[in-house]
Design a protein around this motif. Structure first.
Motif, PDB file in Angstrom:
ATOM      1  N   GLY A 101     -10.021   2.649   2.871  1.00 44.78           N
ATOM      2  CA  GLY A 101      -8.965   2.127   3.733  1.00 44.78           C
ATOM      3  C   GLY A 101      -7.543   2.267   3.218  1.00 44.78           C
ATOM      4  N   ARG A 102      -7.357   2.789   2.030  1.00 41.71           N
ATOM      5  CA  ARG A 102      -6.003   2.935   1.480  1.00 41.71           C
ATOM      6  C   ARG A 102      -5.295   4.102   2.163  1.00 41.71           C
ATOM      7  NH1 ARG A 102      -5.666   0.884  -4.490  1.00 41.71           N
ATOM      8  NH2 ARG A 102      -3.557   1.611  -4.177  1.00 41.71           N
ATOM      9  N   ASP A 103      -3.998   3.959   2.370  1.00 45.07           N
ATOM     10  CA  ASP A 103      -3.241   5.074   2.953  1.00 45.07           C
ATOM     11  C   ASP A 103      -2.483   5.854   1.885  1.00 45.07           C
ATOM     12  OD1 ASP A 103      -1.141   3.409   2.311  1.00 45.07           O
ATOM     13  OD2 ASP A 103      -0.311   3.307   4.332  1.00 45.07           O
ATOM     14  N   ASP A 104      -2.663   5.461   0.622  1.00 40.19           N
ATOM     15  CA  ASP A 104      -1.955   6.152  -0.476  1.00 40.19           C
ATOM     16  C   ASP A 104      -2.906   7.033  -1.290  1.00 40.19           C
ATOM     17  OD1 ASP A 104      -3.332   4.019  -1.582  1.00 40.19           O
ATOM     18  OD2 ASP A 104      -1.639   3.248  -2.734  1.00 40.19           O
ATOM     19  N   ILE A 105      -4.037   7.382  -0.689  1.00 41.13           N
ATOM     20  CA  ILE A 105      -4.986   8.335  -1.283  1.00 41.13           C
ATOM     21  C   ILE A 105      -5.150   9.453  -0.266  1.00 41.13           C
ATOM     22  CG2 ILE A 105      -7.336   8.704  -2.130  1.00 41.13           C
ATOM     23  CD1 ILE A 105      -7.454   5.619  -2.597  1.00 41.13           C
ATOM     24  N   ARG A 106      -5.016  10.687  -0.711  1.00 43.78           N
ATOM     25  CA  ARG A 106      -5.177  11.823   0.199  1.00 43.78           C
ATOM     26  C   ARG A 106      -6.344  12.679  -0.253  1.00 43.78           C
ATOM     27  NH1 ARG A 106      -0.815  13.434   3.431  1.00 43.78           N
ATOM     28  NH2 ARG A 106      -2.440  14.633   4.479  1.00 43.78           N
ATOM     29  N   MET A 110       0.804  -1.207   0.000  1.00 38.63           N
ATOM     30  CA  MET A 110       0.000   0.000   0.000  1.00 38.63           C
ATOM     31  C   MET A 110       0.835   1.253   0.000  1.00 38.63           C
ATOM     32  SD  MET A 110      -3.607   0.168   1.027  1.00 38.63           S
ATOM     33  CE  MET A 110      -4.789  -1.112   0.998  1.00 38.63           C
ATOM     34  N   GLY A 111       2.001   1.283   0.536  1.00 43.27           N
ATOM     35  CA  GLY A 111       2.761   2.527   0.589  1.00 43.27           C
ATOM     36  C   GLY A 111       2.713   3.110   1.981  1.00 43.27           C
ATOM     37  N   ASP A 112       3.522   4.114   2.194  1.00 44.05           N
ATOM     38  CA  ASP A 112       3.664   4.696   3.525  1.00 44.05           C
ATOM     39  C   ASP A 112       2.801   5.922   3.729  1.00 44.05           C
ATOM     40  OD1 ASP A 112       4.868   6.563   1.934  1.00 44.05           O
ATOM     41  OD2 ASP A 112       6.880   6.265   2.711  1.00 44.05           O
ATOM     42  N   GLY A 113       2.000   6.274   2.736  1.00 43.44           N
ATOM     43  CA  GLY A 113       1.147   7.438   2.885  1.00 43.44           C
ATOM     44  C   GLY A 113       1.869   8.733   2.571  1.00 43.44           C
ATOM     45  N   GLN A 114       3.197   8.677   2.524  1.00 42.44           N
ATOM     46  CA  GLN A 114       3.958   9.881   2.197  1.00 42.44           C
ATOM     47  C   GLN A 114       3.845  10.189   0.706  1.00 42.44           C
ATOM     48  OE1 GLN A 114       4.442  11.840   4.886  1.00 42.44           O
ATOM     49  NE2 GLN A 114       6.252  12.466   3.808  1.00 42.44           N
ATOM     50  N   ASN A 115       3.856   9.160  -0.105  1.00 45.52           N
ATOM     51  CA  ASN A 115       3.769   9.337  -1.548  1.00 45.52           C
ATOM     52  C   ASN A 115       2.452   8.783  -2.060  1.00 45.52           C
ATOM     53  OD1 ASN A 115       6.091  10.710  -2.378  1.00 45.52           O
ATOM     54  ND2 ASN A 115       7.317   8.870  -2.064  1.00 45.52           N
ATOM     55  N   PRO A 116       1.416   9.588  -2.018  1.00 45.92           N
ATOM     56  CA  PRO A 116       0.114   9.090  -2.485  1.00 45.92           C
ATOM     57  C   PRO A 116       0.126   8.847  -3.989  1.00 45.92           C
ATOM     58  CG  PRO A 116      -0.013  11.439  -1.978  1.00 45.92           C
ATOM     59  CD  PRO A 116       1.353  10.981  -1.578  1.00 45.92           C
ATOM     60  N   CYS A 117      -0.783   7.979  -4.419  1.00 42.83           N
ATOM     61  CA  CYS A 117      -0.939   7.763  -5.860  1.00 42.83           C
ATOM     62  C   CYS A 117      -2.172   8.498  -6.372  1.00 42.83           C
ATOM     63  CB  CYS A 117      -1.014   6.277  -6.188  1.00 42.83           C
ATOM     64  SG  CYS A 117      -2.367   5.424  -5.388  1.00 42.83           S
ATOM     65  N   ALA A 118      -2.996   8.997  -5.460  1.00 47.86           N
ATOM     66  CA  ALA A 118      -4.178   9.752  -5.883  1.00 47.86           C
ATOM     67  C   ALA A 118      -4.504  10.819  -4.846  1.00 47.86           C
ATOM     68  CB  ALA A 118      -5.379   8.822  -6.068  1.00 47.86           C
ATOM     69  N   LEU A 119      -4.923  11.960  -5.356  1.00 43.50           N
ATOM     70  CA  LEU A 119      -5.415  13.055  -4.530  1.00 43.50           C
ATOM     71  C   LEU A 119      -6.851  13.321  -4.947  1.00 43.50           C
ATOM     72  CD1 LEU A 119      -2.384  15.506  -4.910  1.00 43.50           C
ATOM     73  CD2 LEU A 119      -2.827  13.927  -3.011  1.00 43.50           C
TER      74      LEU A 119
END
Length: 174
Positions: free
Chosen positions: A100-105, A1-10
Protein backbone atom coordinates in the motif's frame (compact mmCIF):
# COMPACT_ATOMS: atom_id res chain seq x y z
CA UNK A 1 4.19 8.53 2.90
CA UNK A 2 5.31 10.92 0.18
CA UNK A 3 3.83 11.90 -3.14
CA UNK A 4 5.06 8.92 -5.10
CA UNK A 5 7.28 11.18 -7.18
CA UNK A 6 10.31 10.53 -5.00
CA UNK A 7 10.29 6.86 -4.09
CA UNK A 8 12.48 5.53 -1.32
CA UNK A 9 12.70 2.06 -2.84
CA UNK A 10 12.67 0.53 -6.29
CA UNK A 11 11.96 -3.17 -6.72
CA UNK A 12 13.52 -4.41 -9.98
CA UNK A 13 11.53 -7.51 -10.96
CA UNK A 14 11.41 -10.08 -13.72
CA UNK A 15 11.98 -13.72 -14.50
CA UNK A 16 15.33 -15.47 -13.94
CA UNK A 17 17.81 -14.30 -16.53
CA UNK A 18 16.07 -10.97 -17.23
CA UNK A 19 19.03 -9.08 -15.72
CA UNK A 20 17.58 -8.05 -12.35
CA UNK A 21 20.84 -7.99 -10.37
CA UNK A 22 22.86 -6.38 -13.17
CA UNK A 23 20.26 -3.69 -13.91
CA UNK A 24 19.43 -3.01 -10.23
CA UNK A 25 23.12 -2.71 -9.33
CA UNK A 26 23.89 -0.39 -12.26
CA UNK A 27 20.72 1.66 -11.58
CA UNK A 28 21.67 2.06 -7.90
CA UNK A 29 25.12 3.33 -8.90
CA UNK A 30 23.61 5.68 -11.50
CA UNK A 31 21.15 7.32 -9.04
CA UNK A 32 23.36 7.03 -5.94
CA UNK A 33 21.18 4.61 -3.97
CA UNK A 34 22.07 1.39 -2.14
CA UNK A 35 21.74 -1.92 -4.01
CA UNK A 36 20.27 -5.00 -2.31
CA UNK A 37 19.93 -8.43 -3.86
CA UNK A 38 16.62 -9.89 -2.75
CA UNK A 39 18.13 -13.39 -2.78
CA UNK A 40 20.25 -12.47 0.26
CA UNK A 41 17.03 -12.28 2.34
CA UNK A 42 16.15 -15.97 1.88
CA UNK A 43 16.12 -17.95 5.12
CA UNK A 44 18.61 -20.87 5.29
CA UNK A 45 15.79 -23.39 4.72
CA UNK A 46 14.98 -21.81 1.34
CA UNK A 47 18.64 -21.73 0.33
CA UNK A 48 18.99 -25.42 1.18
CA UNK A 49 15.85 -26.26 -0.79
CA UNK A 50 17.02 -24.31 -3.86
CA UNK A 51 20.50 -25.88 -3.73
CA UNK A 52 18.92 -29.32 -3.73
CA UNK A 53 16.92 -28.37 -6.84
CA UNK A 54 13.54 -28.24 -5.12
CA UNK A 55 11.28 -25.39 -6.21
CA UNK A 56 10.09 -23.03 -3.50
CA UNK A 57 6.41 -22.98 -2.63
CA UNK A 58 4.46 -19.83 -1.81
CA UNK A 59 4.66 -20.89 1.84
CA UNK A 60 8.47 -20.85 1.51
CA UNK A 61 8.35 -17.41 -0.09
CA UNK A 62 6.21 -15.51 2.45
CA UNK A 63 8.93 -15.13 5.16
CA UNK A 64 11.44 -14.12 2.44
CA UNK A 65 9.11 -11.48 0.99
CA UNK A 66 8.27 -10.18 4.47
CA UNK A 67 12.00 -9.87 5.24
CA UNK A 68 12.48 -7.76 2.09
CA UNK A 69 9.38 -5.67 2.95
CA UNK A 70 10.79 -5.10 6.46
CA UNK A 71 14.09 -3.94 4.96
CA UNK A 72 12.21 -1.55 2.64
CA UNK A 73 10.29 -0.14 5.63
CA UNK A 74 13.51 0.21 7.62
CA UNK A 75 15.28 1.91 4.70
CA UNK A 76 12.45 4.35 4.08
CA UNK A 77 12.03 4.98 7.82
CA UNK A 78 15.60 6.25 8.16
CA UNK A 79 15.33 8.30 4.95
CA UNK A 80 17.65 6.06 2.97
CA UNK A 81 16.97 4.79 -0.53
CA UNK A 82 17.50 1.37 -2.05
CA UNK A 83 17.19 -0.51 -5.32
CA UNK A 84 16.26 -4.13 -4.68
CA UNK A 85 16.50 -6.97 -7.20
CA UNK A 86 13.66 -9.44 -6.57
CA UNK A 87 11.80 -11.73 -8.97
CA UNK A 88 8.39 -10.71 -7.52
CA UNK A 89 6.66 -12.65 -10.29
CA UNK A 90 3.15 -12.65 -8.80
CA UNK A 91 0.92 -9.75 -7.83
CA UNK A 92 0.51 -11.30 -4.36
CA UNK A 93 4.31 -11.16 -3.88
CA UNK A 94 4.48 -7.52 -4.97
CA UNK A 95 1.57 -6.67 -2.67
CA UNK A 96 3.66 -7.88 0.30
CA UNK A 97 6.65 -5.80 -0.85
CA UNK A 98 4.70 -2.61 -1.59
CA UNK A 99 1.92 -3.10 1.02
CA UNK A 100 0.00 0.00 0.00
CA UNK A 101 2.93 2.43 0.07
CA UNK A 102 3.10 5.01 -2.70
CA UNK A 103 6.84 5.59 -2.22
CA UNK A 104 7.88 2.17 -3.58
CA UNK A 105 8.02 1.66 -7.33
CA UNK A 106 8.13 -1.58 -9.30
CA UNK A 107 10.52 -1.74 -12.26
CA UNK A 108 9.51 -4.56 -14.60
CA UNK A 109 12.22 -5.97 -16.87
CA UNK A 110 10.17 -7.14 -19.82
CA UNK A 111 11.61 -9.60 -22.32
CA UNK A 112 10.51 -12.59 -24.35
CA UNK A 113 11.14 -16.16 -23.29
CA UNK A 114 13.21 -16.65 -26.47
CA UNK A 115 15.50 -13.67 -25.72
CA UNK A 116 16.09 -14.72 -22.12
CA UNK A 117 16.68 -18.38 -23.09
CA UNK A 118 19.35 -17.22 -25.56
CA UNK A 119 21.03 -15.09 -22.88
CA UNK A 120 20.94 -17.88 -20.32
CA UNK A 121 22.47 -20.33 -22.80
CA UNK A 122 25.39 -17.91 -23.24
CA UNK A 123 26.02 -17.55 -19.49
CA UNK A 124 28.85 -19.72 -18.19
CA UNK A 125 28.39 -19.01 -14.47
CA UNK A 126 24.68 -19.66 -14.13
CA UNK A 127 22.88 -22.97 -13.97
CA UNK A 128 19.23 -23.03 -14.91
CA UNK A 129 17.54 -26.38 -15.21
CA UNK A 130 15.58 -26.87 -18.44
CA UNK A 131 11.96 -26.04 -17.84
CA UNK A 132 12.63 -23.51 -15.09
CA UNK A 133 12.43 -20.58 -17.49
CA UNK A 134 9.14 -21.88 -18.91
CA UNK A 135 7.77 -22.26 -15.38
CA UNK A 136 8.90 -18.71 -14.54
CA UNK A 137 6.95 -17.36 -17.52
CA UNK A 138 3.96 -19.48 -16.54
CA UNK A 139 4.09 -17.99 -13.02
CA UNK A 140 4.72 -14.41 -14.20
CA UNK A 141 1.87 -11.98 -13.63
CA UNK A 142 3.08 -8.79 -15.33
CA UNK A 143 2.38 -5.67 -13.27
CA UNK A 144 -0.91 -3.94 -14.05
CA UNK A 145 -1.39 -0.17 -14.49
CA UNK A 146 -2.73 0.24 -10.94
CA UNK A 147 0.69 -0.90 -9.68
CA UNK A 148 2.25 2.10 -11.50
CA UNK A 149 5.09 -0.02 -12.87
CA UNK A 150 8.05 1.29 -14.79
CA UNK A 151 8.22 -1.21 -17.63
CA UNK A 152 11.39 -1.45 -19.70
CA UNK A 153 12.26 -3.68 -22.63
CA UNK A 154 15.44 -5.67 -22.00
CA UNK A 155 16.48 -6.13 -25.62
CA UNK A 156 18.98 -3.26 -25.36
CA UNK A 157 22.28 -2.51 -23.62
CA UNK A 158 22.42 -2.29 -19.81
CA UNK A 159 23.23 1.44 -19.97
CA UNK A 160 20.28 2.11 -22.30
CA UNK A 161 17.92 0.17 -20.01
CA UNK A 162 19.17 2.08 -16.95
CA UNK A 163 18.73 5.44 -18.70
CA UNK A 164 15.20 4.42 -19.74
CA UNK A 165 14.35 3.66 -16.09
CA UNK A 166 15.88 6.95 -14.89
CA UNK A 167 13.93 8.95 -17.48
CA UNK A 168 10.65 7.21 -16.56
CA UNK A 169 11.28 7.77 -12.84
CA UNK A 170 11.48 11.56 -13.25
CA UNK A 171 13.22 11.79 -9.89
CA UNK A 172 13.08 15.21 -8.32
CA UNK A 173 16.46 16.39 -7.20
CA UNK A 174 16.77 16.49 -3.39
Amino acid sequence: MGDGQNPCALVVMGVSGSGKSTIADRLAIRIGWRFEDGDSFHPPSNVAKMHSGQPLTDEDRWPWLRAIANEIDRTCGVRERAVIACSALKRSYRDILVHGRDDIRIVFLDGTEELIATRLAARKDHFMPPGLLASQFKTLEPPTPDERPITVAIDRSVDTIVEDIVSQLKLDRP
